[in-house]
Write a protein that holds these residues in place. Structure first.
Motif, PDB file in Angstrom:
ATOM      1  N   PRO A 182       0.801  -1.230   0.000  1.00 36.84           N
ATOM      2  CA  PRO A 182       0.000   0.000   0.000  1.00 36.84           C
ATOM      3  C   PRO A 182       0.832   1.277   0.000  1.00 36.84           C
ATOM      4  CG  PRO A 182      -0.834  -1.576   1.625  1.00 36.84           C
ATOM      5  CD  PRO A 182       0.485  -2.100   1.148  1.00 36.84           C
ATOM      6  N   SER A 183       2.106   1.194   0.416  1.00 32.48           N
ATOM      7  CA  SER A 183       2.921   2.413   0.487  1.00 32.48           C
ATOM      8  C   SER A 183       3.361   2.920  -0.881  1.00 32.48           C
ATOM      9  CB  SER A 183       4.157   2.170   1.364  1.00 32.48           C
ATOM     10  OG  SER A 183       5.044   1.248   0.749  1.00 32.48           O
ATOM     11  N   ASN A 184       3.424   2.034  -1.890  1.00 25.97           N
ATOM     12  CA  ASN A 184       3.896   2.473  -3.207  1.00 25.97           C
ATOM     13  C   ASN A 184       3.126   1.860  -4.374  1.00 25.97           C
ATOM     14  OD1 ASN A 184       4.817  -0.186  -3.286  1.00 25.97           O
ATOM     15  ND2 ASN A 184       6.945   0.359  -2.848  1.00 25.97           N
ATOM     16  N   LEU A 185       2.075   1.092  -4.079  1.00 28.15           N
ATOM     17  CA  LEU A 185       1.239   0.426  -5.091  1.00 28.15           C
ATOM     18  C   LEU A 185       1.996  -0.629  -5.891  1.00 28.15           C
ATOM     19  CD1 LEU A 185      -1.016   3.290  -6.555  1.00 28.15           C
ATOM     20  CD2 LEU A 185      -1.469   1.738  -4.649  1.00 28.15           C
ATOM     21  N   CYS A 220      -4.249   1.036  -9.950  1.00 29.73           N
ATOM     22  CA  CYS A 220      -4.636   0.826  -8.548  1.00 29.73           C
ATOM     23  C   CYS A 220      -4.959  -0.655  -8.352  1.00 29.73           C
ATOM     24  CB  CYS A 220      -5.844   1.698  -8.235  1.00 29.73           C
ATOM     25  SG  CYS A 220      -6.540   1.443  -6.598  1.00 29.73           S
ATOM     26  N   PRO A 221      -4.157  -1.414  -7.602  1.00 27.30           N
ATOM     27  CA  PRO A 221      -4.344  -2.876  -7.530  1.00 27.30           C
ATOM     28  C   PRO A 221      -5.731  -3.332  -7.082  1.00 27.30           C
ATOM     29  CG  PRO A 221      -2.187  -2.278  -6.678  1.00 27.30           C
ATOM     30  CD  PRO A 221      -2.933  -0.990  -6.895  1.00 27.30           C
ATOM     31  N   MET A 256       4.885  -6.518   4.361  1.00 23.66           N
ATOM     32  CA  MET A 256       4.138  -5.308   4.038  1.00 23.66           C
ATOM     33  C   MET A 256       3.070  -5.540   2.972  1.00 23.66           C
ATOM     34  SD  MET A 256       5.362  -3.195   6.105  1.00 23.66           S
ATOM     35  CE  MET A 256       4.505  -1.745   5.504  1.00 23.66           C
ATOM     36  N   LEU A 257       2.968  -6.743   2.450  1.00 27.38           N
ATOM     37  CA  LEU A 257       2.047  -7.009   1.354  1.00 27.38           C
ATOM     38  C   LEU A 257       0.631  -7.255   1.849  1.00 27.38           C
ATOM     39  CD1 LEU A 257       4.170  -9.374  -0.942  1.00 27.38           C
ATOM     40  CD2 LEU A 257       3.813  -6.901  -1.166  1.00 27.38           C
ATOM     41  N   SER A 258      -0.336  -6.706   1.112  1.00 29.32           N
ATOM     42  CA  SER A 258      -1.752  -6.962   1.366  1.00 29.32           C
ATOM     43  C   SER A 258      -2.325  -7.725   0.176  1.00 29.32           C
ATOM     44  CB  SER A 258      -2.514  -5.650   1.553  1.00 29.32           C
ATOM     45  OG  SER A 258      -2.142  -5.010   2.744  1.00 29.32           O
ATOM     46  N   PRO A 259      -3.065  -8.803   0.421  1.00 24.63           N
ATOM     47  CA  PRO A 259      -3.612  -9.580  -0.696  1.00 24.63           C
ATOM     48  C   PRO A 259      -4.817  -8.895  -1.322  1.00 24.63           C
ATOM     49  CG  PRO A 259      -4.343 -10.518   1.379  1.00 24.63           C
ATOM     50  CD  PRO A 259      -3.415  -9.391   1.728  1.00 24.63           C
TER      51      PRO A 259
END
Length: 357
Positions: free
Chosen positions: A67-70, A102-103, A346-349
């Motif tokens: 989320p910090s850098n897409l 935007c993921p 730091m990853l979000s699914p």
């Protein structure tokens, strides 16, 4: 003395049958690399006999972002070794220019037995314009390709594979109820509209030729959520049954031909839909293990495994077991946790899909 034109062995010192068995154990991401080892390996790995002999296993594919850098990436979890494999980078959507998309705005679909996953639409992060792009990943070649774009730009919408072959794209940001459908070898064409203007994306699931779409409960929970069911054989929509609609309170997974939901409330317990009763039954075994941090994404395999992926790509693997009559019938889930590597913290699914590879 006549020259010897026989092919060199697959693996020197091993009988051919044992060498083929070794190659069958090779994880799918390494197949394209292994074909370059030698001509015998290339012939063996490309042969129809090898592909038909290979026992295809359900692999978990996860799209995640920082989320910090897409920054985004695809990872695949091998079911035998429980190792993660980094997939080749996904192409940038052609209509996004040089700007990252935007993921969370993408929609995803999979044709599990064909080993194909689809990434559709999306949103430019600079202009917030929706996209028409379609990218396809094929596990057989461990590679991406760009497919024909959708008719309509879409973001924050639902997608699914109808009858294990065609792709359906439903709705989109701004409340459109338009629908389009793609068939292999064909083009995108309009499909029957939902007739539910302003419906938001919450969750969806596909079972056979039917796709179930719901906008979910919304604060302050004053109104019953709207939901609909698409019949792919008739190209028609119908209203979702009341019990299914009102009890759908989380992210879904289809396993063993049944619809399961991991509740987003409380301790994230699992329930299963009973079509005969039009009601949801609790699944024994407790909720998702507490070490799995939200937000969740959920996927399910034909064999009866539910995967719940949390922040940092920690995965709760739930084996669904049918209870015996003396145990009260119904279903039970048995959990185990696979911790994500520290590099994933730091990853979000965004999504979890199952492919057989």
């Amino acid at each position: 003395m006549s020259p010897n034109f026989s092919s060199p062995p697959l693996i020197p010192g091993l009988p051919e049958e044992l060498a083929v068995h070794c190659l069958l154990r090779l994880p799918f991401p390494y197949h394209s690399l292994a074909r370059s080892v030698s001509s015998p390996w290339n012939r063996a790995l490309s042969s129809s006999a090898f592909l038909s002999s290979k026992s295809l296993l359900a692999h978990l594919f996860v799209f995640a972002f920082d989320p910090s850098n897409l920054g985004s990436q695809w990872q695949s979890l091998d079911p035998r070794s429980l190792r993660w494999f980094h997939l080749p980078p996904m192409p940038s959507p052609p209509d996004s220019g040089s700007t990252p998309a935007c993921p969370p705005a993408f929609a995803f679909a999979a044709i599990p037995r064909s080993g194909e996953l689809f990434v559709l639409g999306g949103l430019r992060s600079d202009t917030h314009a929706p996209l028409r792009s379609v990218m396809i990943y094929r596990a057989g070649t461990n590679s991406w390709s760009v497919a024909e774009p959708m008719i309509k730009p879409r973001a924050f919408f639902s997608a699914g594979a109808i009858d294990g072959r065609g792709i359906l794209a439903v709705g989109g940001d701004g409340g459109t109820d338009s629908v389009e459908r793609w068939e292999p070898g064909g083009r995108w064409r309009p499909a029957a509209g939902m007739g539910l203007e302003g419906i938001g994306r919450y969750d969806s699931a596909v079972m056979g030729s039917r796709m179930y779409v719901t906008e979910g409960w919304r604060w302050p929970f004053s109104f019953t959520p709207r939901a609909a069911v698409y019949d792919g054989k008739r190209d028609e929509w119908e209203e979702m049954r009341e019990g299914m609609r009102e009890g759908w309170t989380g992210s879904s997974a289809v396993a063993m031909g049944r619809l399961f939901v991991v509740s987003e409330f409380g301790d994230a317990r699992v329930k299963v839909y009973d079509e005969e009763k039009d009601d949801w039954d609790a699944v024994d075994g407790g909720g998702v293990p507490s070490e799995i941090r939200r937000p969740f994404t959920v996927g399910g395999s034909e064999e009866g495994t539910i995967y719940v992926v949390g922040k940092g790509l920690d995965v709760a693997v739930g084996e669904i077991v049918a209870l015996r009559k003396e145990e009260g019938n119904g279903w039970k889930v048995e959990w185990k946790v696979v911790k994500g590597p520290p590099a994933f913290r730091m990853l979000s699914p965004c999504c979890s899909l199952i492919l057989y590879a």
